[in-house]
Write an enzyme that holds these catalytic residues in place. Structure first.
Site, PDB file in Angstrom:
ATOM      1  N   TRP B 102       0.812  -1.220   0.000  1.00 40.97           N
ATOM      2  CA  TRP B 102       0.000   0.000   0.000  1.00 40.97           C
ATOM      3  C   TRP B 102       0.838   1.260   0.000  1.00 40.97           C
ATOM      4  O   TRP B 102       0.399   2.302  -0.493  1.00 40.97           O
ATOM      5  CB  TRP B 102      -1.034  -0.036   1.136  1.00 40.97           C
ATOM      6  CG  TRP B 102      -1.991  -1.150   0.864  1.00 40.97           C
ATOM      7  CD1 TRP B 102      -2.079  -2.338   1.533  1.00 40.97           C
ATOM      8  CD2 TRP B 102      -2.946  -1.221  -0.214  1.00 40.97           C
ATOM      9  NE1 TRP B 102      -3.023  -3.140   0.939  1.00 40.97           N
ATOM     10  CE2 TRP B 102      -3.581  -2.496  -0.123  1.00 40.97           C
ATOM     11  CE3 TRP B 102      -3.329  -0.360  -1.236  1.00 40.97           C
ATOM     12  CZ2 TRP B 102      -4.558  -2.910  -1.030  1.00 40.97           C
ATOM     13  CZ3 TRP B 102      -4.304  -0.769  -2.136  1.00 40.97           C
ATOM     14  CH2 TRP B 102      -4.916  -2.029  -2.022  1.00 40.97           C
ATOM     15  N   ASP B 172      -1.451   6.417   6.392  1.00 41.21           N
ATOM     16  CA  ASP B 172      -2.579   5.570   5.980  1.00 41.21           C
ATOM     17  C   ASP B 172      -2.849   4.591   7.116  1.00 41.21           C
ATOM     18  O   ASP B 172      -2.065   3.678   7.360  1.00 41.21           O
ATOM     19  CB  ASP B 172      -2.196   4.833   4.689  1.00 41.21           C
ATOM     20  CG  ASP B 172      -3.285   3.885   4.206  1.00 41.21           C
ATOM     21  OD1 ASP B 172      -4.288   3.696   4.928  1.00 41.21           O
ATOM     22  OD2 ASP B 172      -3.132   3.343   3.096  1.00 41.21           O
ATOM     23  N   LYS B 196     -12.345  -1.938   7.289  1.00 38.16           N
ATOM     24  CA  LYS B 196     -11.547  -2.889   8.054  1.00 38.16           C
ATOM     25  C   LYS B 196     -11.925  -2.779   9.530  1.00 38.16           C
ATOM     26  O   LYS B 196     -12.661  -3.619  10.036  1.00 38.16           O
ATOM     27  CB  LYS B 196     -10.078  -2.660   7.764  1.00 38.16           C
ATOM     28  CG  LYS B 196      -9.754  -2.964   6.284  1.00 38.16           C
ATOM     29  CD  LYS B 196      -8.524  -2.289   5.756  1.00 38.16           C
ATOM     30  CE  LYS B 196      -8.429  -2.322   4.248  1.00 38.16           C
ATOM     31  NZ  LYS B 196      -8.199  -3.629   3.659  1.00 38.16           N
TER      32      LYS B 196
END
Lengths: 361, 361
Positions: B102, B172, B196
């Protein structure tokens, strides 16, 4: 309260069978032991839902094979910005025909990116009509011509497809997609937020002629690139799976009900009933839009005396007719009567309106 | 099937009480006669939900008043692009620390907009660790330093907040927000997709120090401007109301369960149980991440013999343990054990793993 008739402009009423199905599947989708909102977008369950939704939408709207379909986040407003980044060179001309609030939003989004020109606007007339095609100032070198097929706030709708020659016609169909048959092949690109005729909020549909995706466009992040989304099958990043699933259920419901041909009939009947009630009220109610371009989806109307607005809304709510308050930009009332609003809902509304007039007229 | 234990990396398992509440309110929210997914975002019902969700998130995460909170569409990837447009001048330097998949996505998004530099990367080591802070090549004039607090695919997590001096630290937190207490004041900006730890897919959270919003940034559409979203109370355009509502229910559930302090305890216990099962398997299972930075949220692991992968997944599913297949980039298995995964789920998984080893070891 039992289910009301909900005239919200969007998010808007959904078909009750769709809500019932989503409710029954909320904790366990088809026996997999989890809700669809809990499953990977890359798993076979959701991949199947996504593929079916595209196939169903293609059948419903009549989308030719040379058009790609994208399911996107960010709403119609994000697409308004992305079309400039994807289809226009930096500072290239694009022509905008403004027939209401959303046309103004559309042109606002692209001003940082291109030479956005107002080809025509109905603003001087309070957006009560659409400027005649002959009056449009179009540029031969425009990247595209943009129109808003139906203006949700002003209740103004194109009743035919304007001829703009060789320049691709781009259209915001957020509030009228799938409300009647359209000839997709006359457009370069169609986009629509789903929260009006297509289902739930939180997902948008982009229908684009594939050859236009060859345009270089402007420097942009990969996540802003329609080509990348197409290559990634609209799963470039985690898509809004539950919204996509619910939209898919709405597509299946519309197909089972008879498709856009059937909804065209129902929508004509519903809007005719409502406009005739307004026009036949002797001025108690009024709609100011040119009858030739009145929207079949969003019917703004005013009471002859503003002091009656509050009693009207209160008594309507008591009669299980909700979300009738007009947009703050216009005031008055607005009844949004998308595909999922049954004829019975409009019959109940017009009966209430006549009764209210009898009591307050 | 009854409810399985679902180890999906996101969209991920949700608390059952939240799904039950959403199910019960699906056709009629609090007696208004319509679902929340059918109501205007501007109406009092949803406006109340939105305000409560922000207040609850502020309490849950501990967000100081000098930080703004935005609820956004487009996922974390869209925020990865927007941070460049909002906080960096054209071609300004920004430093990226890459600790997995990511982080690579994050830097890819901004390359059209700024001078994106890799300050450090764990790629040479297969992203099994995080480069030591002393090795980072930071620029004094960087717009920000970007890190990925937890890497969902590689299972690598920052266990402390790196000191990057006067340059704002952007992070993030998609897969670890609200999993334990964090000191928000050490960050300039935190963003997270909700699917999530925070609830459903289709909505993201941005937490940004207000003074950073004064930066000019780059030419951009209004819909890409965080200031406009803040001014519009995250309703610059129609927000994903149902997703926001469901996230709000998850926030209330987390607060009722004891907040992030309680989840920190549970998450430490769950991850310790799973890692000790892997490490104690004598090589039958293995996790290759540096123990100092192993993720408490996403536990990738491999069986000693790839030929056992299919039987493992098949037998696990039969035992109602689903979504354990590893990301295609790594192969093997992955168990994501976010806040909504109960300790019992990890106990069931580790018991199954031991039993599987006994039968196939």
């Amino acid at each position: 309260m039992s289910r009301a008739f909900n005239f919200s402009a969007g998010p808007a009423t959904l078909p009750e069978p769709v809500l019932l199905q989503a409710q029954s599947e909320m904790l366990d989708w088809h026996g997999v032991g989890a809700s669809i909102v809990e499953l990977s977008h890359r798993g076979p369950e959701f991949m199947g839902i996504a593929a079916e939704a595209e196939a169903d939408l293609r059948r419903l709207v009549g989308i030719p094979d040379d058009y790609a379909v994208l399911f996107m986040q960010g709403g119609a407003t994000t697409q308004q910005a992305l079309i400039a980044l994807n289809f226009a060179n930096p500072r290239q001309v694009a022509d905008y025909v403004i027939s209401g609030h959303w046309g103004k939003t559309a042109i606002k989004q692209v001003k940082p990116y291109l030479d956005a020109r107002v080809a025509a606007t109905g603003e001087a007339g309070g957006f009560r009509g659409i400027p005649a095609r002959a009056s449009w100032q179009l540029s031969d070198d425009a990247a595209y011509v943009h129109v808003t097929a139906n203006e949700t706030i002003h209740g103004v709708e194109f009743r035919d497809v304007p001829d703009v020659g060789a320049v691709p016609l781009f259209a915001d169909f957020s509030s009228s997609i799938a409300s009647e048959p359209i000839d997709v092949s006359k457009y370069g690109l169609i986009y629509a937020g789903a929260q009006k005729n297509l289902g739930p909020v939180g997902i948008s549909v982009v229908i684009v002629r594939r050859d236009l995706l060859d345009r270089a466009g402007q420097p942009r992040a990969d996540i802003f690139d329609y080509r990348s989304h197409l290559k990634g099958e609209s799963m470039l990043n985690t898509p809004p799976t539950w919204n996509w699933y619910l939209a898919g259920l709405v597509f299946k419901w519309m197909l089972a009900e008879g498709g856009v041909q059937e909804f065209a009939v129902r929508n004509a009947r519903k809007s005719a009933l409502l406009y005739s009630t307004i026009d036949g009220s002797g001025g108690f109610y009024r709609n100011e839009v040119d009858p030739a371009v009145r929207s079949r989806m969003n019917v703004p109307f005013f009471l002859h005396d503003e002091a009656l607005d509050k009693p009207f809304l209160k008594e309507a709510a008591a009669a299980q007719l909700i979300s009738l308050k007009g947009h703050r930009a216009l005031g008055g009332m607005r009844a949004s009567i998308y595909n999922a609003m049954p004829v019975e809902g409009v019959q109940a509304l017009t009966a209430f309106m006549q009764d209210f007039q009898n009591r307050h007229g």
